[in-house]
Design a protein around this motif. Structure first.
Motif, PDB file in Angstrom:
ATOM      1  N   PRO A  34      38.923  38.809  40.291  1.00 38.79           N
ATOM      2  CA  PRO A  34      39.887  39.960  40.494  1.00 38.79           C
ATOM      3  C   PRO A  34      39.237  41.250  40.627  1.00 38.79           C
ATOM      4  CG  PRO A  34      40.291  38.721  38.538  1.00 38.79           C
ATOM      5  CD  PRO A  34      38.953  38.221  38.924  1.00 38.79           C
ATOM      6  N   LYS A  35      39.571  41.924  41.684  1.00 36.32           N
ATOM      7  CA  LYS A  35      39.021  43.270  42.095  1.00 36.32           C
ATOM      8  C   LYS A  35      40.254  44.172  42.003  1.00 36.32           C
ATOM      9  CE  LYS A  35      35.682  44.340  43.711  1.00 36.32           C
ATOM     10  NZ  LYS A  35      34.483  44.843  43.111  1.00 36.32           N
ATOM     11  N   THR A  36      41.352  43.824  41.886  1.00 37.91           N
ATOM     12  CA  THR A  36      42.557  44.805  41.714  1.00 37.91           C
ATOM     13  C   THR A  36      43.390  44.105  40.713  1.00 37.91           C
ATOM     14  OG1 THR A  36      43.749  43.781  43.807  1.00 37.91           O
ATOM     15  CG2 THR A  36      42.518  45.861  44.219  1.00 37.91           C
ATOM     16  N   GLY A  37      44.326  44.968  40.175  1.00 33.04           N
ATOM     17  CA  GLY A  37      45.263  44.321  39.291  1.00 33.04           C
ATOM     18  C   GLY A  37      45.024  44.716  38.003  1.00 33.04           C
ATOM     19  N   PRO A  38      45.538  44.278  36.957  1.00 34.30           N
ATOM     20  CA  PRO A  38      45.210  44.674  35.426  1.00 34.30           C
ATOM     21  C   PRO A  38      43.974  43.767  35.068  1.00 34.30           C
ATOM     22  CG  PRO A  38      46.940  43.045  35.596  1.00 34.30           C
ATOM     23  CD  PRO A  38      46.867  43.364  36.899  1.00 34.30           C
ATOM     24  N   LEU A  39      43.583  42.723  35.723  1.00 30.08           N
ATOM     25  CA  LEU A  39      42.148  42.158  35.536  1.00 30.08           C
ATOM     26  C   LEU A  39      41.119  42.569  36.398  1.00 30.08           C
ATOM     27  CD1 LEU A  39      43.436  38.455  35.222  1.00 30.08           C
ATOM     28  CD2 LEU A  39      43.030  40.211  33.345  1.00 30.08           C
ATOM     29  N   ALA A  40      41.046  43.925  36.964  1.00 28.63           N
ATOM     30  CA  ALA A  40      39.935  44.316  37.727  1.00 28.63           C
ATOM     31  C   ALA A  40      38.993  44.414  37.075  1.00 28.63           C
ATOM     32  CB  ALA A  40      40.557  45.510  38.461  1.00 28.63           C
ATOM     33  N   PHE A  41      38.974  44.785  35.764  1.00 27.38           N
ATOM     34  CA  PHE A  41      37.551  45.015  35.033  1.00 27.38           C
ATOM     35  C   PHE A  41      36.991  44.095  34.746  1.00 27.38           C
ATOM     36  CE2 PHE A  41      40.500  42.950  31.918  1.00 27.38           C
ATOM     37  CZ  PHE A  41      39.421  42.065  30.953  1.00 27.38           C
ATOM     38  N   ILE A  42      37.403  42.719  35.102  1.00 30.93           N
ATOM     39  CA  ILE A  42      36.528  41.389  35.296  1.00 30.93           C
ATOM     40  C   ILE A  42      35.726  41.378  36.587  1.00 30.93           C
ATOM     41  CG2 ILE A  42      36.421  39.094  35.581  1.00 30.93           C
ATOM     42  CD1 ILE A  42      39.022  38.935  33.815  1.00 30.93           C
ATOM     43  N   GLY A  43      36.322  41.821  37.754  1.00 34.86           N
ATOM     44  CA  GLY A  43      35.597  41.691  39.045  1.00 34.86           C
ATOM     45  C   GLY A  43      34.631  42.710  38.912  1.00 34.86           C
ATOM     46  N   ALA A  44      34.900  44.006  38.138  1.00 39.53           N
ATOM     47  CA  ALA A  44      33.705  45.190  38.157  1.00 39.53           C
ATOM     48  C   ALA A  44      32.734  44.599  37.567  1.00 39.53           C
ATOM     49  CB  ALA A  44      34.636  46.273  37.374  1.00 39.53           C
ATOM     50  N   MET A  45      32.665  43.745  36.478  1.00 39.97           N
ATOM     51  CA  MET A  45      31.443  43.369  35.717  1.00 39.97           C
ATOM     52  C   MET A  45      30.537  42.524  36.718  1.00 39.97           C
ATOM     53  SD  MET A  45      32.072  41.758  32.197  1.00 39.97           S
ATOM     54  CE  MET A  45      33.549  41.014  32.265  1.00 39.97           C
ATOM     55  N   TYR A  46      31.237  41.943  37.831  1.00 37.58           N
ATOM     56  CA  TYR A  46      30.421  41.122  38.794  1.00 37.58           C
ATOM     57  C   TYR A  46      29.774  41.704  39.814  1.00 37.58           C
ATOM     58  CZ  TYR A  46      32.437  37.116  35.990  1.00 37.58           C
ATOM     59  OH  TYR A  46      33.032  36.217  34.878  1.00 37.58           O
ATOM     60  N   ASP A  47      30.126  42.661  40.271  1.00 34.33           N
ATOM     61  CA  ASP A  47      29.799  43.587  41.362  1.00 34.33           C
ATOM     62  C   ASP A  47      28.187  43.558  41.510  1.00 34.33           C
ATOM     63  OD1 ASP A  47      31.996  43.702  42.978  1.00 34.33           O
ATOM     64  OD2 ASP A  47      32.544  45.784  42.035  1.00 34.33           O
ATOM     65  N   PRO A  48      27.558  44.288  40.239  1.00 32.25           N
ATOM     66  CA  PRO A  48      26.010  44.228  40.481  1.00 32.25           C
ATOM     67  C   PRO A  48      25.330  43.339  40.408  1.00 32.25           C
ATOM     68  CG  PRO A  48      26.840  45.079  38.078  1.00 32.25           C
ATOM     69  CD  PRO A  48      28.259  44.632  39.061  1.00 32.25           C
ATOM     70  N   THR A  49      25.603  42.194  40.024  1.00 33.33           N
ATOM     71  CA  THR A  49      24.930  40.852  40.120  1.00 33.33           C
ATOM     72  C   THR A  49      24.743  40.233  41.191  1.00 33.33           C
ATOM     73  OG1 THR A  49      26.876  39.414  39.695  1.00 33.33           O
ATOM     74  CG2 THR A  49      26.151  40.605  37.701  1.00 33.33           C
ATOM     75  N   ILE A  50      25.496  40.478  42.173  1.00 33.14           N
ATOM     76  CA  ILE A  50      25.382  39.776  43.384  1.00 33.14           C
ATOM     77  C   ILE A  50      24.229  40.120  44.199  1.00 33.14           C
ATOM     78  CG2 ILE A  50      26.503  39.367  45.568  1.00 33.14           C
ATOM     79  CD1 ILE A  50      29.252  39.473  44.158  1.00 33.14           C
ATOM     80  N   ASN A  51      24.107  41.358  44.472  1.00 29.27           N
ATOM     81  CA  ASN A  51      22.846  41.704  45.369  1.00 29.27           C
ATOM     82  C   ASN A  51      21.264  41.656  44.501  1.00 29.27           C
ATOM     83  OD1 ASN A  51      23.997  42.440  47.840  1.00 29.27           O
ATOM     84  ND2 ASN A  51      24.282  44.482  47.398  1.00 29.27           N
ATOM     85  N   PHE A  52      21.838  41.792  43.226  1.00 31.17           N
ATOM     86  CA  PHE A  52      20.405  41.701  42.361  1.00 31.17           C
ATOM     87  C   PHE A  52      20.019  40.116  42.503  1.00 31.17           C
ATOM     88  CE2 PHE A  52      18.837  40.614  38.087  1.00 31.17           C
ATOM     89  CZ  PHE A  52      17.808  41.286  37.861  1.00 31.17           C
ATOM     90  N   VAL A  53      20.887  39.225  42.617  1.00 28.06           N
ATOM     91  CA  VAL A  53      20.099  38.010  42.789  1.00 28.06           C
ATOM     92  C   VAL A  53      20.009  37.725  44.076  1.00 28.06           C
ATOM     93  CG1 VAL A  53      20.422  35.459  42.469  1.00 28.06           C
ATOM     94  CG2 VAL A  53      20.987  37.011  40.767  1.00 28.06           C
ATOM     95  N   GLN A  54      20.915  37.953  45.248  1.00 26.69           N
ATOM     96  CA  GLN A  54      20.795  37.541  46.605  1.00 26.69           C
ATOM     97  C   GLN A  54      19.729  38.082  47.535  1.00 26.69           C
ATOM     98  OE1 GLN A  54      24.642  37.061  49.705  1.00 26.69           O
ATOM     99  NE2 GLN A  54      24.137  39.222  48.988  1.00 26.69           N
ATOM    100  N   GLN A  55      19.463  39.411  47.278  1.00 31.15           N
ATOM    101  CA  GLN A  55      18.484  40.097  48.102  1.00 31.15           C
ATOM    102  C   GLN A  55      17.114  39.674  47.744  1.00 31.15           C
ATOM    103  OE1 GLN A  55      18.751  44.510  47.881  1.00 31.15           O
ATOM    104  NE2 GLN A  55      16.650  44.861  48.992  1.00 31.15           N
ATOM    105  N   PRO A  56      16.486  39.561  46.466  1.00 30.78           N
ATOM    106  CA  PRO A  56      15.407  38.801  46.639  1.00 30.78           C
ATOM    107  C   PRO A  56      15.267  37.356  46.918  1.00 30.78           C
ATOM    108  CG  PRO A  56      16.176  39.321  44.262  1.00 30.78           C
ATOM    109  CD  PRO A  56      17.303  40.004  45.309  1.00 30.78           C
ATOM    110  N   PHE A  57      16.336  36.886  46.535  1.00 29.96           N
ATOM    111  CA  PHE A  57      16.317  35.331  47.032  1.00 29.96           C
ATOM    112  C   PHE A  57      16.008  35.177  48.428  1.00 29.96           C
ATOM    113  CE2 PHE A  57      18.136  31.454  48.458  1.00 29.96           C
ATOM    114  CZ  PHE A  57      17.549  30.729  47.839  1.00 29.96           C
TER     115      PHE A  57
END
Length: 412
Positions: A34-57
């Motif tokens: 979820p990036k929008t709607g009442p559960l958007a806080f969930i999606g916001a948690m995951y945002d910083p994790t993606i590039n943290f793993v993807q870029q060095p890999f």
């Protein structure tokens, strides 16, 4: 003729060395959250994790290795949104899906995967469940093409009760205050199931609507009337904040024991009402020692904040997926069946211990740290003077629960 032979020889040498060859096709990963709607806080948690793993890999994969290509799809926190985004991602070529939402959303993701695989047996898709803690995903709904990268309420409640019993904070009377959906019902069931094991009496149980209640005072008064020593809860987000605030205002003396106190903003919103409550955490930098601090510092440098709550589930999920990709022979295109089997066998270092995947039900085997909110914690959270003081780290062996008899995994 001589120049032609030299050219052919050079081309052969280049192929042998991997020089000048076309790059392997990246593994396309659809991150449904979820990036929008009442559960958007969930999606916001995951945002910083993606590039943290993807870029060095991808940097380590170089020019010819299989890289990963993660695209985020906003499911708006609804099952219809999840179904629509699945179709979109499939059309975009994704066959690896990360389900980063609640249990109902993960159930929709899994149903979509199963439907696709039934119709496209030669072109299967797979699902990595990050945050949904329903035990059905490793029980009746376990699947060769589905992996569970978090705990269940049974795992967390058992860990909390065990450690709180050992340190004398559990007490003889407990209460269950739960959100009225899968996770809360299972936390209630676990609280009741473990009563005899840990020597407490369940004084009462109550469920509440999710993200609809503005005043939890009636719930707190009902709990207080039973005089519990500990209140177990799987409530999260604004619900948890309001529960803690209502408890503080009422003068309730019971401790809360849960699994989401370390979500972003909870300590700041709850204030000193959060003190002395217990949380079962996937990661705690202080508990992880030098390795924990190194990971915390690296994440903070990349994302501008410390890794908390389900951010860590996302990091460990993507790290294990990356390890599974890297363990396969380099290929023009990674086959999903091969990736599933690779993921069943990889082991990944984590600051609290080694992570592995149980092949029988695809439940990640991971350690947990039981922490208490304290001003004595080394790392302060949310700009407050409070943090999570480790009480005890439980190894993956200690947190593991038996494979459910309901899991009847069919392997191709």
């Amino acid at each position: 003729m001589k120049s032609l032979r030299l050219a052919i020889s050079a081309a052969a040498s280049a192929l042998a060395l991997g020089i000048g060859t076309a790059a392997a096709e990246p593994v396309k990963i659809a991150f449904l959250t979820p990036k929008t709607g009442p559960l958007a806080f969930i999606g916001a948690m995951y945002d910083p994790t993606i590039n943290f793993v993807q870029q060095p890999f991808n940097e380590a994969a170089g020019e010819t290795g299989n890289k990963i290509d993660i695209t985020v799809y906003d499911d708006s926190g609804t099952t219809q949104g999840a179904a629509d985004r699945f179709k979109q991602a499939i059309a975009d070529g994704a066959r690896v899906f990360v389900g980063a939402g609640t249990s109902p959303l993960a159930a929709q993701n899994l149903a979509d995967i199963q439907r696709w695989n039934q119709r496209n047996a030669d072109d299967p898709a797979m699902l990595l469940i990050v945050g949904a803690e329903g035990s059905n995903f490793i029980g009746a709904d376990c699947s060769f093409y589905s992996f569970h990268f978090t705990t269940t309420p049974f795992i967390r409640q058992n860990a909390l009760a065990k450690v709180m019993k050992e340190d004398g904070s559990l007490g003889e009377k407990v209460y269950s205050l739960q959100p009225d959906y899968t996770m809360g019902r299972e936390m209630e069931a676990a609280t009741t199931h473990n009563a005899e094991t840990y020597g407490y009496k369940v004084a009462g149980t109550t469920r509440h609507d999710v993200f609809k209640i503005k005043d939890f005072s009636p719930f707190i008064e009902k709990a207080r009337s039973e005089a519990p020593n500990t209140i177990f809860t799987a409530s999260s987000g604004s619900d948890l904040q309001l529960i803690l605030q209502a408890a503080s205002s009422s003068g309730l003396k019971a401790r809360f024991a849960g699994m989401f106190l370390d979500e972003p903003g909870n300590l700041a919103a709850a204030g000193e009402a959060a003190l002395h409550n217990y949380d079962a955490q996937i990661f705690n930098a202080e508990a992880g020692g030098e390795a924990g601090e190194k990971y915390r510092a690296a994440f903070n440098a990349a994302a501008g904040r410390d890794p908390v709550a389900f951010m860590n589930n996302s990091v460990l999920t993507l790290n294990m997926l990356g390890a599974a990709v890297a363990a396969l022979p380099k290929a023009d295109k990674v086959a999903v069946n091969d990736l599933v089997k690779s993921l069943e066998t990889v082991k990944v270092d984590w600051p609290l211990g080694t992570l592995s995947m149980r092949a029988d039900d695809h439940q990640v085997q991971l350690p947990l740290v039981i922490s208490m909110v304290s001003k004595d914690a080394k790392d302060k959270i949310d700009g407050t003077d409070m943090g999570f003081k480790p009480v005890k780290v439980l190894s993956a062996e200690e947190t593991s629960v038996p494979v459910s008899a309901e899991c009847k995994m069919k392997r191709p």
